[in-house]
Design a protein around this motif. Structure first.
Motif, PDB file in Angstrom:
ATOM      1  N   TYR A 113      32.371  20.856  14.612  1.00 12.88           N
ATOM      2  CA  TYR A 113      33.070  21.978  13.987  1.00 12.88           C
ATOM      3  C   TYR A 113      32.479  22.405  12.646  1.00 12.88           C
ATOM      4  CZ  TYR A 113      35.113  18.198  11.224  1.00 12.88           C
ATOM      5  OH  TYR A 113      35.277  17.120  10.408  1.00 12.88           O
ATOM      6  N   SER A 114      32.005  21.451  11.848  1.00 13.85           N
ATOM      7  CA  SER A 114      31.537  21.780  10.500  1.00 13.85           C
ATOM      8  C   SER A 114      30.037  22.015  10.415  1.00 13.85           C
ATOM      9  CB  SER A 114      31.913  20.651   9.532  1.00 13.85           C
ATOM     10  OG  SER A 114      31.341  19.426   9.942  1.00 13.85           O
ATOM     11  N   ASP A 115      29.317  21.837  11.515  1.00 13.44           N
ATOM     12  CA  ASP A 115      27.873  22.085  11.501  1.00 13.44           C
ATOM     13  C   ASP A 115      27.611  23.575  11.306  1.00 13.44           C
ATOM     14  OD1 ASP A 115      27.154  19.459  11.833  1.00 13.44           O
ATOM     15  OD2 ASP A 115      26.968  19.591  14.022  1.00 13.44           O
ATOM     16  N   ALA A 116      26.797  23.890  10.334  1.00  9.08           N
ATOM     17  CA  ALA A 116      26.477  25.296  10.049  1.00  9.08           C
ATOM     18  C   ALA A 116      25.052  25.595  10.487  1.00  9.08           C
ATOM     19  CB  ALA A 116      26.638  25.577   8.557  1.00  9.08           C
ATOM     20  N   ALA A 172      40.058  27.885   8.706  1.00  7.43           N
ATOM     21  CA  ALA A 172      39.841  26.445   8.559  1.00  7.43           C
ATOM     22  C   ALA A 172      38.863  26.191   7.428  1.00  7.43           C
ATOM     23  CB  ALA A 172      39.298  25.859   9.865  1.00  7.43           C
ATOM     24  N   SER A 173      39.277  25.335   6.496  1.00  6.76           N
ATOM     25  CA  SER A 173      38.434  24.970   5.369  1.00  6.76           C
ATOM     26  C   SER A 173      37.879  23.572   5.564  1.00  6.76           C
ATOM     27  CB  SER A 173      39.245  25.023   4.067  1.00  6.76           C
ATOM     28  OG  SER A 173      38.494  24.504   2.990  1.00  6.76           O
ATOM     29  N   ASN A 174      36.673  23.330   5.057  1.00  6.28           N
ATOM     30  CA  ASN A 174      36.095  21.991   5.091  1.00  6.28           C
ATOM     31  C   ASN A 174      36.668  21.088   4.007  1.00  6.28           C
ATOM     32  OD1 ASN A 174      34.487  22.653   7.264  1.00  6.28           O
ATOM     33  ND2 ASN A 174      32.748  23.245   6.010  1.00  6.28           N
ATOM     34  N   ARG A 184      34.178  27.409   5.070  1.00  7.77           N
ATOM     35  CA  ARG A 184      34.431  28.473   6.040  1.00  7.77           C
ATOM     36  C   ARG A 184      35.563  29.403   5.615  1.00  7.77           C
ATOM     37  NH1 ARG A 184      35.858  24.587  10.853  1.00  7.77           N
ATOM     38  NH2 ARG A 184      36.614  23.302   9.126  1.00  7.77           N
ATOM     39  N   PHE A 185      36.527  28.878   4.832  1.00  6.32           N
ATOM     40  CA  PHE A 185      37.737  29.624   4.462  1.00  6.32           C
ATOM     41  C   PHE A 185      38.399  28.885   3.313  1.00  6.32           C
ATOM     42  CE2 PHE A 185      42.389  29.666   4.832  1.00  6.32           C
ATOM     43  CZ  PHE A 185      42.653  31.021   4.752  1.00  6.32           C
ATOM     44  N   PRO A 186      38.970  29.553   2.317  1.00  5.92           N
ATOM     45  CA  PRO A 186      39.021  31.008   2.124  1.00  5.92           C
ATOM     46  C   PRO A 186      37.713  31.607   1.606  1.00  5.92           C
ATOM     47  CG  PRO A 186      40.134  29.899   0.324  1.00  5.92           C
ATOM     48  CD  PRO A 186      39.742  28.828   1.292  1.00  5.92           C
TER      49      PRO A 186
END
Length: 425
Positions: A88-91, A287-289, A330-332
């Motif tokens: 999910y957190s892989d950019a 969703a924030s990391n 990813r957010f905010p």
């Protein structure tokens, strides 16, 4: 008596919960897994099912699995994984993101470095795998786990498929995605169903091994944060404006809205939610990391408990952090290059933890304010799911920042929400 089982593959482990037709919890099983090792996914799936009491397993009517959003893998036509999962957190790189923006219209949920579609574009550009296979199946975590039980390859749900580009308003893949897929004939996009809709009955060999009935149904899945929303509000129909914050390894905000809000600039997207006799509503959020993962990098569980007990949550901390385990959020703030900010670090660990919790509460409040400013339904109440819900100091700090009535969640385990889904259809 029929029983219903929800299985949560979250950021901090795997849990299975069995309920009866009244929504009462009858059994819970837990295990660990490595989110980057798909072989441990399979082992954990079978383990949490086998750990449920035999009486429940023999009378399980339906199973629904939730997985982490935008955790994906690519398979051959037999379901064999041919590349390591992307989580999910892989950019993806800026180069890949620029490719995505040339394919998809602006403001789409896929226009993010962590979206499923960005990861798909990256996978298809990987020359090590692309020319070797005539059929490539791109699946989300919950999709592949469901396949292990029902054996039908290439099925997803419209919660997981949102970040792949699926249009939940029209219930179809948009024209830009269909056209792009035609230019990649080896790729087979998953069939998309409503969450919990029965995909098939369980494979007989799996049923025999796990002592499940041969007619046990396997439903389409959902995401862990959507399952957590359902768990928090329980069996009652929530009112529009109900919000849920999931405080796990990451922090996810959701607001039940009468209208969808999608804005890739801020990592905001909307999931379709249908309730019987109530029509189509939308879970708007991001969703924030930021979250528990950074706390666990610094403190043990015992330290977190002991230090939190020493915090006065009524006093503001002067420390201003942006707590991340690595660069990118990813957010905010939707910025894959955003750097963690964890300094200055005071010598007193109580003050340090106080600053971290206060900073995360501030980021949560900024996230909800942004959702309101962009047109989501006014927030009436906030439930909390995930392990962070148990931290009383954090709860009181959040209450000071949010200034919105906070409610006790019915359940904080996402697996309960998945079990409710299994019972619903």
């Amino acid at each position: 008596m029929n029983y219903f089982v929800g299985i949560d593959f979250g950021t901090s482990g795997v849990r299975a919960i069995a309920i009866n037709i009244y929504g009462e919890i009858l059994a819970i099983s837990r295990t660990e897994y490595d989110i980057r090792d798909y072989e441990t996914w399979q082992a954990a799936l079978y383990e949490v099912i086998a750990s449920l009491p035999e009486e429940i397993r023999r009378n399980t009517k339906k199973i629904v699995i939730d997985g982490t959003s935008a955790t994906v893998l690519i398979c051959d036509r037999y379901g064999k994984v041919i590349a390591p999962p992307m989580i999910y957190s892989d950019a993806c790189s800026q180069e890949v993101l620029e490719q995505v923006k040339k394919i998809a219209p602006s403001q789409q949920a896929v226009c993010s470095a962590t979206s499923s579609f960005a990861k798909l574009v990256f996978c298809l550009e990987n020359e090590e795998s692309r020319p070797l296979f005539s059929s490539l199946y791109f699946l989300h975590q919950a999709d592949w786990l469901g396949f292990l039980l029902h054996g039908k390859l290439g099925v997803s749900d419209y919660h997981n498929a949102l970040k792949l580009g699926y249009d939940p308003s029209l219930l179809e893949y948009p024209a830009w995605l269909r056209d792009w897929a035609l230019r990649n004939p080896a790729l087979i996009l998953p069939e998309v169903l409503a969450p919990s809709k029965t995909v098939s009955i369980i494979q007989q060999a799996i049923a025999s091994t796990l002592n499940l009935p041969f007619d046990c149904e396997i439903g389409a899945g959902t995401t862990d944060s959507n399952a957590a929303f359902l768990a928090s509000v329980g069996t009652a129909l929530p009112e529009i404006g109900t919000a849920v914050t999931s405080l796990g390894s990451t922090m996810v905000l959701k607001v039940l809205s009468d209208r969808p809000i999608n804005d890739s600039r801020y990592g905001i997207y909307s999931h379709r939610f249908e309730y019987p006799n109530f029509g189509c509503l939308w879970l708007v959020g991001g969703a924030s990391n930021v979250g528990g993962a950074v706390l666990r990098q610094i403190f043990t569980d015992q330290q977190l408990q002991d230090l939190s007990d020493c915090i006065d949550p009524n006093i503001s901390s002067p420390l201003d952090y942006y707590p991340l385990t690595k660069k990118g959020d990813r957010f905010p703030i939707n910025d894959p290059e955003l750097l963690p900010r964890l300094s200055p670090r005071p010598d007193d660990p109580v003050k340090f933890l106080h600053g971290l919790l206060e900073s995360m509460a501030r980021i949560e409040a900024e996230g909800y304010k942004l959702l309101q400013n962009l047109g989501a339904s006014p927030i009436q109440q906030i439930y909390t799911a995930g392990g962070g819900a148990k931290n009383q100091a954090w709860t009181k700090i959040r209450d000071r920042y949010l200034q919105i009535p906070m409610q006790q969640s019915i359940q904080t385990e996402a697996a309960y929400g998945a079990a409710l889904l299994a019972k619903s259809i």
